[in-house]
Design a protein around this motif. Structure first.
Motif, PDB file in Angstrom:
ATOM      1  N   LYS A 142       0.803  -1.223   0.000  1.00 20.76           N
ATOM      2  CA  LYS A 142       0.000   0.000   0.000  1.00 20.76           C
ATOM      3  C   LYS A 142       0.840   1.280   0.000  1.00 20.76           C
ATOM      4  N   GLU A 143       1.964   1.254  -0.693  1.00 24.97           N
ATOM      5  CA  GLU A 143       2.786   2.460  -0.807  1.00 24.97           C
ATOM      6  C   GLU A 143       2.310   3.228  -2.031  1.00 24.97           C
ATOM      7  N   SER A 144       1.966   4.490  -1.857  1.00 23.29           N
ATOM      8  CA  SER A 144       1.227   5.221  -2.893  1.00 23.29           C
ATOM      9  C   SER A 144       2.009   5.364  -4.199  1.00 23.29           C
ATOM     10  N   ASP A 145       3.298   5.705  -4.134  1.00 25.28           N
ATOM     11  CA  ASP A 145       4.074   5.871  -5.364  1.00 25.28           C
ATOM     12  C   ASP A 145       4.202   4.546  -6.112  1.00 25.28           C
ATOM     13  N   SER A 146       4.406   3.462  -5.370  1.00 29.41           N
ATOM     14  CA  SER A 146       4.517   2.152  -6.010  1.00 29.41           C
ATOM     15  C   SER A 146       3.194   1.744  -6.643  1.00 29.41           C
ATOM     16  N   LEU A 147       2.093   2.044  -5.983  1.00 33.43           N
ATOM     17  CA  LEU A 147       0.776   1.720  -6.547  1.00 33.43           C
ATOM     18  C   LEU A 147       0.534   2.489  -7.843  1.00 33.43           C
ATOM     19  N   ALA A 148       0.929   3.758  -7.877  1.00 33.90           N
ATOM     20  CA  ALA A 148       0.762   4.556  -9.095  1.00 33.90           C
ATOM     21  C   ALA A 148       1.625   4.009 -10.223  1.00 33.90           C
ATOM     22  N   PHE A 149       2.836   3.605  -9.895  1.00 34.66           N
ATOM     23  CA  PHE A 149       3.733   3.043 -10.902  1.00 34.66           C
ATOM     24  C   PHE A 149       3.180   1.720 -11.419  1.00 34.66           C
ATOM     25  N   LEU A 150       2.687   0.892 -10.520  1.00 36.18           N
ATOM     26  CA  LEU A 150       2.079  -0.371 -10.922  1.00 36.18           C
ATOM     27  C   LEU A 150       0.929  -0.136 -11.902  1.00 36.18           C
ATOM     28  N   LYS A 151       0.106   0.838 -11.613  1.00 38.67           N
ATOM     29  CA  LYS A 151      -1.027   1.144 -12.490  1.00 38.67           C
ATOM     30  C   LYS A 151      -0.553   1.489 -13.893  1.00 38.67           C
ATOM     31  N   ASP A 152       0.561   2.216 -13.995  1.00 31.04           N
ATOM     32  CA  ASP A 152       1.089   2.600 -15.302  1.00 31.04           C
ATOM     33  C   ASP A 152       1.611   1.414 -16.098  1.00 31.04           C
ATOM     34  N   CYS A 153       1.981   0.331 -15.412  1.00 32.01           N
ATOM     35  CA  CYS A 153       2.660  -0.779 -16.082  1.00 32.01           C
ATOM     36  C   CYS A 153       1.781  -2.001 -16.326  1.00 32.01           C
ATOM     37  N   ARG A 154       0.520  -1.957 -15.943  1.00 29.22           N
ATOM     38  CA  ARG A 154      -0.286  -3.171 -15.975  1.00 29.22           C
ATOM     39  C   ARG A 154      -0.815  -3.509 -17.367  1.00 29.22           C
ATOM     40  N   SER A 155      -0.908  -2.536 -18.243  1.00 28.44           N
ATOM     41  CA  SER A 155      -1.451  -2.788 -19.582  1.00 28.44           C
ATOM     42  C   SER A 155      -0.431  -2.371 -20.637  1.00 28.44           C
ATOM     43  N   PRO A 156      -0.310  -3.153 -21.726  1.00 35.07           N
ATOM     44  CA  PRO A 156       0.604  -2.754 -22.794  1.00 35.07           C
ATOM     45  C   PRO A 156       0.102  -1.556 -23.580  1.00 35.07           C
ATOM     46  N   ASP A 157      -1.206  -1.319 -23.559  1.00 36.72           N
ATOM     47  CA  ASP A 157      -1.772  -0.199 -24.298  1.00 36.72           C
ATOM     48  C   ASP A 157      -1.346   1.122 -23.663  1.00 36.72           C
ATOM     49  N   GLY A 158      -0.572   1.894 -24.403  1.00 33.99           N
ATOM     50  CA  GLY A 158      -0.114   3.186 -23.907  1.00 33.99           C
ATOM     51  C   GLY A 158       1.047   3.108 -22.941  1.00 33.99           C
ATOM     52  N   LEU A 159       1.588   1.907 -22.720  1.00 31.74           N
ATOM     53  CA  LEU A 159       2.683   1.772 -21.747  1.00 31.74           C
ATOM     54  C   LEU A 159       3.887   2.617 -22.124  1.00 31.74           C
ATOM     55  N   LEU A 160       4.237   2.586 -23.392  1.00 27.60           N
ATOM     56  CA  LEU A 160       5.417   3.325 -23.830  1.00 27.60           C
ATOM     57  C   LEU A 160       5.263   4.820 -23.592  1.00 27.60           C
ATOM     58  N   GLU A 161       4.085   5.349 -23.889  1.00 24.37           N
ATOM     59  CA  GLU A 161       3.848   6.771 -23.631  1.00 24.37           C
ATOM     60  C   GLU A 161       3.951   7.082 -22.138  1.00 24.37           C
ATOM     61  N   ARG A 162       3.355   6.231 -21.323  1.00 29.30           N
ATOM     62  CA  ARG A 162       3.373   6.486 -19.873  1.00 29.30           C
ATOM     63  C   ARG A 162       4.799   6.456 -19.322  1.00 29.30           C
ATOM     64  N   LEU A 163       5.592   5.493 -19.769  1.00 29.26           N
ATOM     65  CA  LEU A 163       6.964   5.407 -19.278  1.00 29.26           C
ATOM     66  C   LEU A 163       7.793   6.600 -19.746  1.00 29.26           C
ATOM     67  N   ALA A 164       7.594   7.014 -20.998  1.00 29.03           N
ATOM     68  CA  ALA A 164       8.345   8.162 -21.511  1.00 29.03           C
ATOM     69  C   ALA A 164       7.980   9.433 -20.746  1.00 29.03           C
ATOM     70  N   ARG A 165       6.694   9.603 -20.441  1.00 29.04           N
ATOM     71  CA  ARG A 165       6.282  10.787 -19.678  1.00 29.04           C
ATOM     72  C   ARG A 165       6.848  10.736 -18.262  1.00 29.04           C
TER      73      ARG A 165
END
Length: 228
Positions: A142-165
Motif C-alpha cells: 500500500k505504498e502510494s508511489d509504487s501503486l501509481a507506478f504499478l497502475k502505469d505498467c499493468r497494460s501494454p496499451d499506452g505503456l510506452l507513452e506512460r513510461l516516456a512521460r
C-alpha cells in the motif's frame, strides 16, 4: 619533521575507514538498535538478513520476520523489479534511437515505429508480465508511489507513452515522437558508486546490505579493512 608528523596524525584521525572508538560504536549501536518499531525491524535484519535471498522472501515465510515487515520487504523487492523491467523498455527505445542516429537518420522514433520494433515489443510484454507478478506484493504494501507506478505498467496499451512521460530525462515524448532527453546515452546514475558498495542476496534493497555492513563496523569488523 615535527610539522609533517603533526600532519600525519591529523590525516590518520580523519580517515573515513579508520575504526571508531569503542564508546562511540556502542552509542551508535544503542541508537540504531534501541526501542521502537523501526529498531525492531533493524534487529530482524541484523539477526536474520545474512540468510535472506530475494526469492526466499517472496516465496517463503522466513523465521523471525514480523508479518508487516515481510509485506514491506516484498513490496520493495517487487517495486524495484518492476522498475528494472520498465527501464529495460526505455533502454530498448534508447538503443533504437541511437542506432538511427549512428546510421545518419534523425535521432527520434515515432510511437508507431517503436511499437513495430520486435525488441521493444518484447520488453513491453516482459514489463506487463512483471507488473502482474508484482501486483499482489505492491498492493499489500500500500505504498502510494509504487501503486501509481504499478497502475502505469499493468497494460501494454499506452505503456510506452506512460513510461516516456514518467522518465523525461533519457527519453522524452513530444507529439507522439520519442526523442533523446538531456541524459540520453549517459551511464545510469550512481553506477560507478555501486562498484564498492556493500552487497547482500537481496540486491533490490541495498539498505539491507548497508545495515549489515554498519553492524559489522560497529562490532569492530572494519578494523581489518582500515589496516589493509
Amino acid at each position: 619533521m615535527e610539522g609533517r608528523s603533526h600532519e600525519w596524525r591529523i590525516h590518520d584521525g580523519i580517515l573515513p575507514r579508520a575504526p571508531l572508538p569503542e564508546a562511540l560504536r556502542a552509542d551508535i549501536g544503542r541508537r540504531i538498535y534501541g526501542e521502537g518499531a523501526d529498531a525492531a525491524r533493524r534487529k530482524t535484519v541484523r539477526d536474520h538478513g545474512r540468510r535472506w535471498t530475494s526469492q526466499a522472501l517472496l516465496d517463503q515465510e522466513p523465521a523471525g520476520v514480523a508479518a508487516d515487515h515481510l509485506v514491506d520487504l516484498r513490496g520493495g523487492i517487487a517495486t524495484v523489479r518492476l522498475r528494472d523491467a520498465a527501464l529495460r523498455v526505455l533502454g530498448a527505445v534508447e538503443a533504437r534511437i541511437a542506432a538511427r542516429r549512428d546510421a545518419g537518420h534523425a535521432p527520434a522514433l515515432t510511437l508507431t515505429d517503436a511499437l513495430a520494433d520486435e525488441t521493444i515489443r518484447e520488453r513491453i510484454a516482459a514489463c506487463v508480465a512483471q507488473a502482474a507478478f508484482a501486483a499482489p506484493h505492491i498492493e499489500a504494501a500500500k505504498e502510494s508511489d509504487s501503486l501509481a507506478f504499478l497502475k502505469d505498467c499493468r497494460s501494454p496499451d499506452g505503456l510506452l507513452e506512460r513510461l516516456a512521460r514518467r522518465d523525461g530525462v533519457v527519453i522524452v515524448l513530444r507529439d507522439d515522437v520519442l526523442a533523446p532527453g538531456p541524459a540520453f546515452g549517459a551511464a545510469p546514475p550512481g553506477q560507478d558508486d555501486q562498484e564498492g558498495a556493500p552487497r547482500s542476496d537481496v540486491p533490490e534493497l541495498p539498505r539491507i546490505a548497508n545495515l549489515l555492513a554498519l553492524t559489522d563496523d560497529l562490532a569492530g569488523g572494519n578494523q581489518g579493512r582500515a589496516a589493509a
